[in-house]
Design a protein around this motif. Structure first.
Motif, short mmCIF file in Angstrom:
data_model
loop_
_atom_site.label_atom_id
_atom_site.label_comp_id
_atom_site.label_asym_id
_atom_site.label_seq_id
_atom_site.Cartn_x
_atom_site.Cartn_y
_atom_site.Cartn_z
N ARG A 139 0.82 -1.21 0.00
CA ARG A 139 0.00 0.00 0.00
C ARG A 139 0.86 1.27 0.00
O ARG A 139 0.34 2.37 0.10
N ILE A 140 2.17 1.09 -0.09
CA ILE A 140 3.08 2.25 -0.08
C ILE A 140 3.55 2.52 -1.51
O ILE A 140 4.08 1.63 -2.19
N LYS A 141 3.35 3.75 -1.98
CA LYS A 141 3.74 4.13 -3.35
C LYS A 141 4.67 5.34 -3.29
O LYS A 141 4.56 6.19 -2.39
N HIS A 142 5.57 5.43 -4.26
CA HIS A 142 6.47 6.57 -4.36
C HIS A 142 6.05 7.44 -5.55
O HIS A 142 5.78 6.92 -6.63
N VAL A 143 5.98 8.73 -5.31
CA VAL A 143 5.55 9.67 -6.36
C VAL A 143 6.61 10.77 -6.50
O VAL A 143 7.41 11.00 -5.59
N PRO A 144 6.62 11.45 -7.66
CA PRO A 144 7.62 12.52 -7.85
C PRO A 144 7.48 13.61 -6.80
O PRO A 144 6.37 13.97 -6.39
N HIS A 145 8.61 14.13 -6.37
CA HIS A 145 8.64 15.16 -5.33
C HIS A 145 8.15 16.49 -5.88
O HIS A 145 8.54 16.90 -6.97
N ILE A 146 7.27 17.17 -5.12
CA ILE A 146 6.75 18.45 -5.63
C ILE A 146 7.69 19.62 -5.33
O ILE A 146 7.66 20.63 -6.00
N HIS A 147 8.54 19.48 -4.31
CA HIS A 147 9.53 20.56 -4.07
C HIS A 147 10.84 19.94 -3.56
O HIS A 147 11.23 20.16 -2.41
N PRO A 148 11.54 19.19 -4.42
CA PRO A 148 12.77 18.51 -3.98
C PRO A 148 13.85 19.47 -3.49
O PRO A 148 14.66 19.13 -2.64
N GLN A 149 13.83 20.70 -4.02
CA GLN A 149 14.87 21.67 -3.62
C GLN A 149 14.73 22.09 -2.16
O GLN A 149 15.69 22.60 -1.57
N SER A 150 13.55 21.89 -1.58
CA SER A 150 13.34 22.29 -0.19
C SER A 150 13.33 21.11 0.78
O SER A 150 13.04 21.27 1.95
N GLU A 151 13.64 19.93 0.27
CA GLU A 151 13.67 18.74 1.12
C GLU A 151 14.94 18.75 1.99
O GLU A 151 16.03 19.03 1.50
N ILE A 152 14.79 18.46 3.26
CA ILE A 152 15.95 18.28 4.14
C ILE A 152 16.11 16.78 4.33
O ILE A 152 15.21 16.11 4.83
N GLN A 153 17.26 16.25 3.91
CA GLN A 153 17.40 14.80 3.80
C GLN A 153 17.41 14.11 5.16
O GLN A 153 16.88 13.01 5.30
N LYS A 154 18.00 14.75 6.16
CA LYS A 154 18.04 14.10 7.48
C LYS A 154 17.79 15.14 8.56
O LYS A 154 18.49 16.15 8.65
N LEU A 155 16.77 14.88 9.38
CA LEU A 155 16.46 15.73 10.52
C LEU A 155 16.49 14.88 11.78
O LEU A 155 15.72 13.91 11.90
N LEU A 156 17.37 15.22 12.69
CA LEU A 156 17.49 14.53 13.97
C LEU A 156 17.81 15.56 15.03
O LEU A 156 18.81 16.28 14.92
N CYS A 157 16.96 15.66 16.04
CA CYS A 157 17.10 16.72 17.05
C CYS A 157 18.02 16.30 18.19
O CYS A 157 17.92 15.19 18.73
N ASN A 158 18.88 17.21 18.57
CA ASN A 158 19.61 17.11 19.83
C ASN A 158 18.96 18.11 20.78
O ASN A 158 19.08 19.31 20.60
N TYR A 159 18.24 17.60 21.79
CA TYR A 159 17.48 18.48 22.67
C TYR A 159 18.17 18.68 24.03
O TYR A 159 17.54 19.06 25.01
N SER A 160 19.49 18.47 24.06
CA SER A 160 20.21 18.55 25.34
C SER A 160 20.12 19.94 25.98
O SER A 160 20.09 20.07 27.21
N LYS A 161 20.02 20.98 25.16
CA LYS A 161 19.92 22.34 25.72
C LYS A 161 18.58 22.53 26.45
O LYS A 161 18.53 23.12 27.54
N ALA A 162 17.51 22.02 25.85
CA ALA A 162 16.20 22.10 26.52
C ALA A 162 16.21 21.31 27.82
O ALA A 162 15.61 21.73 28.83
N LYS A 163 16.90 20.19 27.82
CA LYS A 163 17.00 19.38 29.04
C LYS A 163 17.80 20.11 30.11
O LYS A 163 17.41 20.14 31.29
N ASP A 164 18.90 20.75 29.69
CA ASP A 164 19.76 21.46 30.65
C ASP A 164 19.08 22.70 31.21
O ASP A 164 19.13 22.95 32.42
N LEU A 165 18.45 23.50 30.35
CA LEU A 165 17.91 24.80 30.78
C LEU A 165 16.49 24.71 31.34
O LEU A 165 16.11 25.49 32.21
N LEU A 166 15.70 23.77 30.82
CA LEU A 166 14.29 23.68 31.21
C LEU A 166 13.94 22.41 31.97
O LEU A 166 12.85 22.29 32.53
N GLY A 167 14.86 21.45 31.96
CA GLY A 167 14.53 20.14 32.51
C GLY A 167 13.51 19.41 31.67
O GLY A 167 12.82 18.50 32.14
#
Length: 315
Positions: free
Chosen positions: A263-291
Motif C-alpha cells: 500500500r506504499i507508493k512513491h511519487v515525484p517530489h513536488i519541491h525537492p529543492q526544499s527537502e531536508i534529507q536528514k532531521l534529527l534533534c539534539n534536545y540537550s539544551k532544553a533538558k539542561d535549561l528547562l529540565g
C-alpha cells in the motif's frame, strides 16, 4: 498570568491553549483561522480562564495596539504564522508578510508593554543533519524555502529586541510535530496523512525515494516545551530545540503506520529543492535549561493519533 497566544486556534496552538488553561492562567487567543479553526478551541470557550477568542490578523497594527493597551499581558506566545512550505514557494510574499512583518508588529507591542515573547520557529531552518549526535542550536541554518527564510529573518529580529531593549525573548525550534487535531488533508503532517489514508483504505504516497528522515515530536510534549519556555528566565535570549531525539525514514514511518508494503507508493517530489534529507534533534539544551525531555514514544504517539482519527476526532 495574563497570556496572549497568537495562532492559538491552530494545531499546536490548541494544545498550548489547553496547557495554559490547565495551569490556571487567563488566556486571550488571537487567530484569523487561516490555518487554525474555531472548532479547535470550542471546548475551551466556557473555561473561566479563557478570556476571549479574538478573530484578527497579526498584520493589523491597530488591532494589536488596542489589544495590548486593553490587557496587561505577562507573556506573548507567538505561534501565528503561515506554515506550509509549498505555499511559501508558490506565494513567498504572503509567507514573508505573515511570518516576518507580522512578527515585527508583535515585537513592537511587546517592547512597548514589556511583555515576554516566546517565538515559535521551526526545524526547517536547519541544514541537513550530518551525524548521529543530532542537530544542536549551533548547527548551520539553510533557508531552503521562503518559509524557512521568513522564519530565520523573524528569529533574528526577535533576538535583536533582547539585545537592543533587554526584552525577555526566547526562540524555540520544535521538530516535526504530530498528533490529534492536526489536519489530515494536503496541508497536514505526514503522520496524520498516512494514518488517514490507512483508515480510508487508500495508498500511502511518499514523495521521492522516502529515504529522508524526520524527528517526530508528539504534540503534547511539544506544547509542554512551548509553555515551559515562557515560564523560565533561563532561556531568555536563547534559541532552543525540542524533538524526540530519534529519527525515522519516511519509508519506515509508512511501514510502521500501515504495515502493508504493497500500500506504499512513491511519487515525484513536488519541491525537492526544499527537502531536508536528514532531521534529527539534539534536545540537550532544553533538558539542561528547562529540565524538558519528551515523554511519548513514536509508537505510542502514532497509536494515540490513530485512535483520535478513527473515533471521528473525539478526544
Amino acid at each position: 498570568m495574563n497570556i496572549l497566544l497568537t495562532g492559538g486556534a491552530g494545531f499546536i496552538g490548541r494544545w498550548v491553549t489547553k496547557r495554559l488553561l490547565d495551569d490556571g492562567h487567563q488566556v486571550w487567543v488571537l487567530d484569523d483561522f487561516s490555518n487554525g479553526s474555531r472548532e479547535n478551541v470550542q471546548e475551551f470557550q466556557q473555561h473561566r480562564g479563557f478570556k476571549e477568542m479574538v478573530v484578527g490578523d497579526i498584520k493589523d497594527e491597530s488591532l494589536l495596539t488596542r489589544l495590548f493597551a486593553s490587557h496587561s499581558f505577562d507573556i506573548c506566545y507567538h505561534l501565528g504564522a503561515s506554515i506550509n512550505v509549498q505555499d511559501s514557494i508558490d506565494d513567498p510574499r504572503t509567507t514573508f508578510n505573515n511570518d516576518t512583518v507580522g512578527t515585527f508588529n508583535i515585537m513592537e507591542q511587546c517592547r512597548k508593554h514589556q511583555v515576554k515573547v516566546v517565538f515559535m520557529s521551526t526545524c526547517m531552518v536547519y541544514d541537513r543533519c550530518t551525524d548521529e549526535e543530532g542537530i544542536t542550536e549551533l548547527h548551520p541554518t539553510k533557508p531552503a524555502s521562503p518559509y524557512a527564510g521568513s522564519k530565520i529573518a523573524a528569529e533574528n529580529m526577535v533576538l535583536s529586541y533582547y539585545y537592543a531593549y533587554n526584552l525577555p525573548v526566547v526562540v524555540i525550534r520544535p521538530f516535526n510535530t504530530y498528533g490529534p487535531f492536526q489536519k489530515t488533508g494536503g496541508e497536514g503532517g505526514v503522520v496524520a496523512i498516512f494514518i488517514n489514508n490507512k483508515l480510508a483504505g487508500k495508498d500511502l504516497n511518499i514523495y521521492g525515494e522516502g529515504t529522508q528522515t524526520r524527528d517526530l515530536l508528539y504534540v503534547d510534549d511539544c506544547a509542554r516545551f512551548v509553555v515551559e519556555a515562557g515560564y523560565s528566565d533561563s532561556v531568555n535570549g536563547h534559541i532552543v530545540n525540542a524533538g524526540l531525539g530519534r529519527d525515522i525514514s519516511v519509508n519506515d514511518l509508512a511501514k510502521l503506520v500501515v504495515g502493508d508494503a504493497s500500500r506504499i507508493k512513491h511519487v515525484p517530489h513536488i519541491h525537492p529543492q526544499s527537502e531536508i534529507q536528514k532531521l534529527l534533534c539534539n534536545y540537550s539544551k532544553a533538558k539542561d535549561l528547562l529540565g524538558w525531555e519528551p515523554k511519548v514514544t513514536l509508537e505510542e504517539g502514532i497509536s494515540r493519533t490513530e485512535e483520535w482519527i478513527r473515533t471521528g476526532y473525539l478526544i
